[in-house]
Design an enzyme around this catalytic site. Structure first.
Site, PDB file in Angstrom:
ATOM      1  N   GLY A 173       0.782  -1.310   0.147  1.00  0.00           N
ATOM      2  CA  GLY A 173      -0.195  -0.107  -0.028  1.00  0.00           C
ATOM      3  C   GLY A 173       1.069   1.282   0.001  1.00  0.00           C
ATOM      4  O   GLY A 173       1.919   1.162   0.693  1.00  0.00           O
ATOM      5  N   VAL A 208      18.048   8.047  -3.282  1.00  0.00           N
ATOM      6  CA  VAL A 208      18.726   8.467  -4.552  1.00  0.00           C
ATOM      7  C   VAL A 208      20.011   9.454  -4.368  1.00  0.00           C
ATOM      8  O   VAL A 208      20.903   9.151  -4.688  1.00  0.00           O
ATOM      9  CB  VAL A 208      17.766   9.135  -5.675  1.00  0.00           C
ATOM     10  CG1 VAL A 208      18.492   9.664  -6.665  1.00  0.00           C
ATOM     11  CG2 VAL A 208      16.719   7.986  -6.057  1.00  0.00           C
ATOM     12  N   ARG A 216       1.262  -4.914  -5.888  1.00  0.00           N
ATOM     13  CA  ARG A 216       1.409  -6.029  -5.200  1.00  0.00           C
ATOM     14  C   ARG A 216       1.486  -7.378  -6.142  1.00  0.00           C
ATOM     15  O   ARG A 216       0.627  -7.353  -7.408  1.00  0.00           O
ATOM     16  CB  ARG A 216      -0.020  -6.533  -4.591  1.00  0.00           C
ATOM     17  CG  ARG A 216      -0.440  -5.468  -3.458  1.00  0.00           C
ATOM     18  CD  ARG A 216      -1.547  -5.776  -2.514  1.00  0.00           C
ATOM     19  NE  ARG A 216      -2.109  -4.684  -1.929  1.00  0.00           N
ATOM     20  CZ  ARG A 216      -1.645  -4.030  -0.807  1.00  0.00           C
ATOM     21  NH1 ARG A 216      -0.475  -4.701   0.098  1.00  0.00           N
ATOM     22  NH2 ARG A 216      -2.118  -3.075  -0.153  1.00  0.00           N
ATOM     23  N   ASP A 235       5.148  -5.033   6.049  1.00  0.00           N
ATOM     24  CA  ASP A 235       5.568  -6.275   6.450  1.00  0.00           C
ATOM     25  C   ASP A 235       5.494  -7.310   5.357  1.00  0.00           C
ATOM     26  O   ASP A 235       6.557  -8.218   5.217  1.00  0.00           O
ATOM     27  CB  ASP A 235       5.194  -6.936   7.656  1.00  0.00           C
ATOM     28  CG  ASP A 235       3.587  -6.839   7.748  1.00  0.00           C
ATOM     29  OD1 ASP A 235       2.910  -6.557   6.700  1.00  0.00           O
ATOM     30  OD2 ASP A 235       3.020  -7.190   8.812  1.00  0.00           O
ATOM     31  N   GLY A 236       4.611  -7.184   4.435  1.00  0.00           N
ATOM     32  CA  GLY A 236       4.575  -8.294   3.168  1.00  0.00           C
ATOM     33  C   GLY A 236       5.629  -8.115   2.238  1.00  0.00           C
ATOM     34  O   GLY A 236       6.484  -9.031   2.111  1.00  0.00           O
ATOM     35  N   SER A 237       6.026  -6.682   2.113  1.00  0.00           N
ATOM     36  CA  SER A 237       7.062  -6.403   1.160  1.00  0.00           C
ATOM     37  C   SER A 237       8.275  -6.636   1.864  1.00  0.00           C
ATOM     38  O   SER A 237       9.291  -7.356   1.301  1.00  0.00           O
ATOM     39  CB  SER A 237       7.161  -4.934   1.083  1.00  0.00           C
ATOM     40  OG  SER A 237       5.947  -4.522   0.579  1.00  0.00           O
ATOM     41  N   THR A 260       3.752   2.676   5.673  1.00  0.00           N
ATOM     42  CA  THR A 260       2.406   2.413   5.725  1.00  0.00           C
ATOM     43  C   THR A 260       1.870   3.253   6.858  1.00  0.00           C
ATOM     44  O   THR A 260       2.390   3.429   7.802  1.00  0.00           O
ATOM     45  CB  THR A 260       2.400   0.885   6.233  1.00  0.00           C
ATOM     46  OG1 THR A 260       0.931   0.462   6.701  1.00  0.00           O
ATOM     47  CG2 THR A 260       2.989   0.370   7.235  1.00  0.00           C
ATOM     48  N   ASP A 266      -0.415   2.530   8.827  1.00  0.00           N
ATOM     49  CA  ASP A 266      -1.273   2.084   9.927  1.00  0.00           C
ATOM     50  C   ASP A 266      -0.268   2.131  11.322  1.00  0.00           C
ATOM     51  O   ASP A 266      -0.742   1.711  12.301  1.00  0.00           O
ATOM     52  CB  ASP A 266      -1.500   0.266   9.617  1.00  0.00           C
ATOM     53  CG  ASP A 266      -2.630   0.392   8.456  1.00  0.00           C
ATOM     54  OD1 ASP A 266      -3.277   1.380   8.662  1.00  0.00           O
ATOM     55  OD2 ASP A 266      -2.704  -0.721   7.989  1.00  0.00           O
ATOM     56  N   ASP A 288       1.949  -0.154  11.939  1.00  0.00           N
ATOM     57  CA  ASP A 288       1.959  -1.454  12.703  1.00  0.00           C
ATOM     58  C   ASP A 288       3.310  -2.258  12.136  1.00  0.00           C
ATOM     59  O   ASP A 288       3.055  -3.545  12.498  1.00  0.00           O
ATOM     60  CB  ASP A 288       0.628  -2.256  11.950  1.00  0.00           C
ATOM     61  CG  ASP A 288       0.686  -2.178  10.108  1.00  0.00           C
ATOM     62  OD1 ASP A 288       1.658  -1.850   9.934  1.00  0.00           O
ATOM     63  OD2 ASP A 288      -0.064  -3.183   9.906  1.00  0.00           O
ATOM     64  N   ARG A 331     -17.362  17.291  13.000  1.00  0.00           N
ATOM     65  CA  ARG A 331     -17.839  17.912  14.209  1.00  0.00           C
ATOM     66  C   ARG A 331     -18.627  18.844  14.109  1.00  0.00           C
ATOM     67  O   ARG A 331     -19.576  19.333  14.808  1.00  0.00           O
ATOM     68  CB  ARG A 331     -16.903  18.187  15.229  1.00  0.00           C
ATOM     69  CG  ARG A 331     -17.219  18.544  16.492  1.00  0.00           C
ATOM     70  CD  ARG A 331     -16.100  18.744  17.433  1.00  0.00           C
ATOM     71  NE  ARG A 331     -15.402  17.561  17.983  1.00  0.00           N
ATOM     72  CZ  ARG A 331     -15.984  16.746  18.785  1.00  0.00           C
ATOM     73  NH1 ARG A 331     -17.325  16.871  19.478  1.00  0.00           N
ATOM     74  NH2 ARG A 331     -15.650  15.442  19.145  1.00  0.00           N
ATOM     75  N   ARG A 391      -6.884  -2.287  10.603  1.00  0.00           N
ATOM     76  CA  ARG A 391      -7.585  -3.760  10.449  1.00  0.00           C
ATOM     77  C   ARG A 391      -7.231  -4.274  11.534  1.00  0.00           C
ATOM     78  O   ARG A 391      -8.030  -5.059  12.453  1.00  0.00           O
ATOM     79  CB  ARG A 391      -7.217  -4.356   9.318  1.00  0.00           C
ATOM     80  CG  ARG A 391      -8.399  -4.596   8.114  1.00  0.00           C
ATOM     81  CD  ARG A 391      -7.959  -5.109   6.871  1.00  0.00           C
ATOM     82  NE  ARG A 391      -7.066  -3.982   6.105  1.00  0.00           N
ATOM     83  CZ  ARG A 391      -6.217  -4.429   5.186  1.00  0.00           C
ATOM     84  NH1 ARG A 391      -6.050  -5.675   5.157  1.00  0.00           N
ATOM     85  NH2 ARG A 391      -5.610  -3.230   4.651  1.00  0.00           N
ATOM     86  N   ALA A 412     -12.818  12.646  20.528  1.00  0.00           N
ATOM     87  CA  ALA A 412     -14.234  11.934  20.442  1.00  0.00           C
ATOM     88  C   ALA A 412     -14.347  11.433  21.753  1.00  0.00           C
ATOM     89  O   ALA A 412     -13.770  11.422  22.688  1.00  0.00           O
ATOM     90  CB  ALA A 412     -13.575  10.672  19.599  1.00  0.00           C
TER      91      ALA A 412
HETATM   92  P1  ATP Z   1       0.552  -3.163   3.507  1.00  0.00           P
HETATM   93  O1  ATP Z   1       0.847  -3.071   4.873  1.00  0.00           O
HETATM   94  O2  ATP Z   1       0.207  -1.709   2.910  1.00  0.00           O
HETATM   95  O3  ATP Z   1      -0.435  -4.090   2.968  1.00  0.00           O
HETATM   96  P2  ATP Z   1       2.812  -4.733   2.481  1.00  0.00           P
HETATM   97  O4  ATP Z   1       4.063  -4.452   2.225  1.00  0.00           O
HETATM   98  O5  ATP Z   1       2.503  -5.370   3.945  1.00  0.00           O
HETATM   99  O6  ATP Z   1       2.038  -3.484   2.720  1.00  0.00           O
HETATM  100  P3  ATP Z   1       1.720  -6.887   0.773  1.00  0.00           P
HETATM  101  O7  ATP Z   1       0.790  -6.916  -0.155  1.00  0.00           O
HETATM  102  O8  ATP Z   1       1.335  -7.980   1.884  1.00  0.00           O
HETATM  103  O9  ATP Z   1       1.950  -5.487   1.387  1.00  0.00           O
HETATM  104  O10 ATP Z   1       3.261  -7.263   0.198  1.00  0.00           O
HETATM  105  C1  ATP Z   1       3.507  -6.655  -0.814  1.00  0.00           C
HETATM  106  C2  ATP Z   1       4.419  -7.694  -1.769  1.00  0.00           C
HETATM  107  O11 ATP Z   1       5.464  -8.157  -1.315  1.00  0.00           O
HETATM  108  C3  ATP Z   1       3.470  -8.671  -2.503  1.00  0.00           C
HETATM  109  O12 ATP Z   1       2.651  -8.206  -3.424  1.00  0.00           O
HETATM  110  C4  ATP Z   1       4.455  -9.630  -2.625  1.00  0.00           C
HETATM  111  O13 ATP Z   1       5.037  -9.344  -4.079  1.00  0.00           O
HETATM  112  C5  ATP Z   1       5.524  -9.581  -1.753  1.00  0.00           C
HETATM  113  N1  ATP Z   1       5.513 -10.706  -0.855  1.00  0.00           N
HETATM  114  C6  ATP Z   1       4.626 -10.704   0.354  1.00  0.00           C
HETATM  115  N2  ATP Z   1       4.859 -11.904   1.011  1.00  0.00           N
HETATM  116  C7  ATP Z   1       5.665 -12.600   0.315  1.00  0.00           C
HETATM  117  C8  ATP Z   1       6.073 -13.877   0.448  1.00  0.00           C
HETATM  118  N3  ATP Z   1       5.827 -14.602   1.464  1.00  0.00           N
HETATM  119  N4  ATP Z   1       7.141 -14.244  -0.592  1.00  0.00           N
HETATM  120  C9  ATP Z   1       7.398 -13.534  -1.487  1.00  0.00           C
HETATM  121  N5  ATP Z   1       6.999 -12.264  -1.670  1.00  0.00           N
HETATM  122  C10 ATP Z   1       6.073 -11.994  -0.939  1.00  0.00           C
END
Ligand code: ATP
Length: 328
Positions: free
Chosen positions: A15, A28, A76, A107-109, A130, A132, A134, A159, A176, A191
């Site tokens: 995100g 850069v 993604r 964290d996914g990235s 991010t 959030d 988190d 308000r 979430r 609030a």
């Molecule tokens: P947000 O917190 O905004 O969701 P994020 O970095 O957690 O951001 P994700 O969609 O969970 O977003 O992960 C981003 C990308 O990272 C995924 O689309 C994927 O390409 C890669 N990724 C996530 N988990 C894995 C994994 N286990 N193995 C390989 N690539 C991954």
């Protein structure tokens, strides 16, 4: 400084968040400062797989520190989750002569970065981006402060209308799994109640508290609700319940949605992004890998990516208490 790496790539993934551009600019320019080449990867990991790279010099990032979103685009990538996808990405990045990678994302990235490092031994560094807040290992993620300001501005506006019509507003904000945005903006926006995923007030207790406020002379109320709040299945159910169980209020719902992600980054996020970019590049140039840069006690600190992914951020209990006292 042992300047082993000669070329670094930077990408934004997951995100988008305000401050990502300021972080790209910082990466850069830090590369330029140290005489290291820099390459921008478009559309996150998908761009790595497709070889969507562009050389970036200090001047190529002019005029972006104040822009929301990300000029590199974010994505993604399902393909990067596969071995074949990551192999393509590795071949492309190797062909481009890149020797280190800075990932700005959630964290996914970071999980993707860690998998990539484990498979190819490729040096990676994470910058937490991010709204959030988190991610473990930093008191602030990039974009969190800007999102707080955006939400508080929206609450102030709501308000105005709430108090003109004796209305009770449920305002849904992002979060979430964590209530950082809700808790902070709820306090700042005055609030009456703040509903977060970490705490289940219960519907009866909510109605009781709103009734109590009403008896003390309140004619309008704002309840800030995190997306992941556990009381109702969703904010519209909360409205229905309160409609049925409370008199004298015109109950309304406002879901703030994606506007929370947009807008020019705050001063705080621009400074944070600039600091994180410098630390990320210099850590790579020091020969270190698999870390996330973060803010701790107003210092740039490193957290192993693995810990950043697995660790859980905690809600600030003092803020919870302050919010309770303020709604007296
Ligand atoms: P947000 O917190 O905004 O969701 P994020 O970095 O957690 O951001 P994700 O969609 O969970 O977003 O992960 C981003 C990308 O990272 C995924 O689309 C994927 O390409 C890669 N990724 C996530 N988990 C894995 C994994 N286990 N193995 C390989 N690539 C991954």
């Amino acid at each position: 400084m042992p300047n082993r790496i000669k070329k670094i790539a930077v990408l934004t993934s997951g995100g988008d968040a305000p401050g990502m551009n300021a972080a790209v600019r910082s990466v850069v320019r830090t590369c330029a400062y140290h005489g290291v080449e820099c390459v921008g990867v478009y559309r996150g990991y998908q761009g790595m797989i497709e070889g969507d790279f562009k050389p970036m010099d200090a001047r190529s990032v002019r005029g972006i520190i104040n822009k929301g979103g990300t000029i590199l685009k974010s994505a993604r990538s399902k393909e990067f989750r596969t071995k074949e996808g990551r192999e393509k990405a590795f071949q492309n990045i190797k062909k481009a002569g890149v020797e280190g990678l800075v990932i700005i994302g959630g964290d996914g990235s970071f999980t993707g970065a860690l998998v990539f490092n484990q498979e190819y031994g490729f040096p990676v560094m994470g910058i937490p981006g991010t709204i959030d807040n988190d991610i473990f290992g930093t008191t602030h993620t990039l974009g969190f402060d800007t999102a707080l300001n955006t939400v508080v501005d929206a609450i102030d506006k709501i308000r105005d209308t709430a108090s003109s019509h004796n209305r009770l507003f449920f305002i849904e904000v992002m979060g979430r799994d964590v209530g950082h945005i809700a808790l902070n903006t709820g306090i700042a926006g005055g609030a009456e109640e703040i509903l977060i995923p970490e705490e289940d007030l219960g519907l009866d207790r909510l109605v009781e508290s709103l009734n109590k406020s009403k008896k003390t002379g309140k004619t309008s109320s704002i309840v800030v609700v995190a997306e992941g709040d556990k009381i109702g299945k969703n904010i519209f159910e909360l409205k229905e319940y309160v409609d049925e169980n409370m008199e004298g209020y015109d109950v309304r719902v406002s879901v703030l949605g994606h506007m929370q992600r947009g807008g020019a980054p705050s001063c705080f996020d621009r400074v944070l992004a600039s600091r994180m970019g410098v630390k990320a590049v210099e850590t790579l140039l020091n020969g270190q890998t698999n870390y996330m840069v973060g803010l701790q006690n107003n210092k740039m600190e490193l957290t192993p990516l693995d810990n950043a992914i697995k660790g859980k951020t905690k809600i600030n209990l003092e803020l919870l208490r302050v919010s309770d006292i303020m709604s007296t």
